[in-house]
Design a protein around this motif. Structure first.
Motif, short mmCIF file in Angstrom:
data_model
loop_
_atom_site.label_atom_id
_atom_site.label_comp_id
_atom_site.label_asym_id
_atom_site.label_seq_id
_atom_site.Cartn_x
_atom_site.Cartn_y
_atom_site.Cartn_z
N GLY A 74 0.65 -1.17 -0.10
CA GLY A 74 -0.03 -0.09 0.06
C GLY A 74 0.74 1.25 0.05
N LEU A 75 1.99 1.22 0.73
CA LEU A 75 2.95 2.24 1.11
C LEU A 75 3.47 2.89 -0.50
N VAL A 76 4.08 1.59 -1.18
CA VAL A 76 4.70 1.48 -2.47
C VAL A 76 3.58 2.15 -3.63
N VAL A 77 2.31 1.71 -3.57
CA VAL A 77 1.26 2.29 -4.46
C VAL A 77 1.17 3.64 -4.24
N LEU A 78 1.22 4.13 -3.13
CA LEU A 78 1.22 5.73 -2.82
C LEU A 78 2.26 6.40 -3.38
N VAL A 79 3.42 5.93 -3.43
CA VAL A 79 4.46 6.58 -4.23
C VAL A 79 4.33 6.51 -5.64
N PHE A 80 3.80 5.41 -6.33
CA PHE A 80 3.30 5.56 -7.64
C PHE A 80 2.40 6.57 -7.73
N PHE A 81 1.45 6.61 -6.83
CA PHE A 81 0.41 7.78 -6.96
C PHE A 81 0.94 9.06 -7.27
#
Length: 459
Positions: A235-242
């Motif tokens: 979830g934290l990695v996906v926030l970086v992609f966001f």
């Protein structure tokens, strides 16, 4: 002579950079798909539920695609591809972060809700990214471009599988021994009856359920924390992609600016297109077979060969490595062979290997099951490209129909779980091997579709 970037040039513009950026998303949802497949077996042992009930993980996961694909298509039709990607990444991250309260609540329904929210986000990403990739270059090599982008999806999948094997399943197996020690404290006789020469995780938890329910709760909480941890990091990695996509400048494509049909006109066009309708059917059966094969490799190895889950997951990783290699090979072959012909031949191969998984005993059957992945590699992007060929602006809603077809992965794994649970009346064939009759049926449907497209000259 074809240059390296000609796949990405259109109307004098080079779309290589946006292609690379969008392709990164393929690996991101591949990770989510394949860290999740082994969780069917994990939740069965942790929560002491049936194969059918544990397969509801896939029902919730792929149900999100069915529920959100059409709304996602309408959203990007009204707005644009970039906003669709941002909504998808936001929902994806939210679903992952929901694993923390789900683990604290120790409630299976809460995990199913988290999976559902996560894949509502994935529905946005796939509904957006696939037609976007098709648009980032000349139409005549759009299917080849999508195959190339899809080749990076299994790289995320392999990473997800390795995390599932080394971080989740191995730690849960280590907790099996803690569970056994707790059982010895409460009932030495029950502990002595456990056969530790075979996978014993579920057996020892059932014994704890009978003899020490409070100790079982402690073991289950540790197990669920093990499951939740990697999803929190994801979830934290996906926030970086966001954040990355929020600041990125993505091009508007001709399909966004061309003739816009009304929703009613678009639906009428799609339902009048036999190639598209049959592609949706074929895609549903393809996704069904893919999820069944990769979900139940663990059960196959565990039941037929008494393998621990973490070791059985290594054969899933092998299957994915074969899948990746075959994807690159098949993408190259598309330069010389029609997509429909290759699709037909690979479906025939899938039938042969599935029969092997059903009919052969021991390692021969397991290797046949693993080999199926070589035949699946081309199918999703090829069916997708055949369906959307020449669609222009209608591709947005048409793409949603193909994402809804991912619902094949929602329905078929629970059906296979039911077969495993209730096919013990067969004396001559084990339930888990018999259950692969469903993937065989799926390959037959894809074979018929490939032959139809080939003979009609539609792709």
């Amino acid at each position: 002579m074809e240059t390296k970037t000609s796949l990405f040039k259109k109307n004098g513009k080079n779309y290589l950079f946006p292609f690379i950026l969008i392709t990164s998303l393929f690996a991101l949802w591949g990770f989510a798909n394949d860290i999740t497949n082994p969780m069917v077996a994990a939740f069965k042992n942790i929560l002491l539920i049936s194969n059918f009930e544990s397969s509801l993980v896939q029902f919730a996961f792929y149900g999100g695609y069915c529920f959100m694909a059409i709304p996602a298509a309408l959203f990007i039709r009204k707005f644009n591809y970039k906003k669709g990607i941002l909504v998808g990444l936001g929902l994806y991250s939210a679903g992952c972060l929901l694993f923390i309260p789900a683990g604290n609540a120790m409630a299976f329904w809460a995990f199913l809700t988290a999976y559902f929210v996560m894949t509502c986000g994935l529905a946005f990403l796939e509904t957006t990214s696939n037609p976007y990739i098709l648009s980032l270059g000349p139409e005549e090599n759009a299917t080849r471009r999508l195959n190339f982008a899809q080749a990076f999806n299994p790289m995320g999948s392999i990473t997800g599988m390795m995390i599932a094997s080394q971080v989740i399943l191995k730690k849960i197996e280590a907790n099996d021994h803690n569970a056994l020690a707790l059982l010895q404290q409460h009932s030495a006789g029950a502990a002595a009856a456990i056969d530790t020469s075979r996978p014993f995780g579920e057996e020892v938890r059932r014994a704890l359920q009978q003899n020490a329910p409070d100790a079982l709760t402690t073991v289950q909480q540790i197990d669920l924390d093990i499951v939740s941890g990697p999803y929190l990091m994801l979830g934290l990695v996906v926030l970086v992609f966001f954040a990355l996509f929020f600041i990125a400048r993505l091009p508007r494509i001709t399909a966004d600016e061309g003739k816009a049909y009304s929703l009613r006109q678009t639906v009428r066009i799609l339902f009048g297109n036999k190639r598209y309708l049959w592609s949706v059917v074929a895609q549903a059966f393809y996704v069904g077979v893919q999820i069944m094969v990769w979900t139940f490799i663990i059960q196959y190895a565990e039941r037929e060969l008494a393998m621990p889950k973490s070791e059985a997951q290594n054969y899933n990783i092998l299957a994915m490595a074969i899948f990746v290699s075959s994807r690159f090979v098949c993408t190259y072959l598309l330069k010389y062979v029609k997509a429909s012909i290759l699709l037909f031949l690979l479906a025939v191969g899938g039938c042969v290997f599935t029969v092997g998984a059903i009919a052969l005993h021991g390692m021969a059957g397991l290797y046949s099951l693993v080999a199926i992945s070589a035949c699946m590699s081309l199918m999703f992007p090829t069916i997708y490209g055949i369906a959307l060929k020449g669609m222009g602006d209608e591709a947005k809603l048409a793409s949603a129909g193909l994402i809804v077809a991912i619902g094949g992965g929602c329905v078929m794994p629970p059906l296979q779980g039911l077969l495993i649970d209730h096919a013990d009346w067969l004396d001559w064939l084990s339930p888990v091997r018999f259950s692969f009759i469903l993937p065989l049926i799926c390959f037959v449907v894809i074979m018929i579709f490939g032959r139809w497209v080939w003979r009609k000259g539609l792709g």
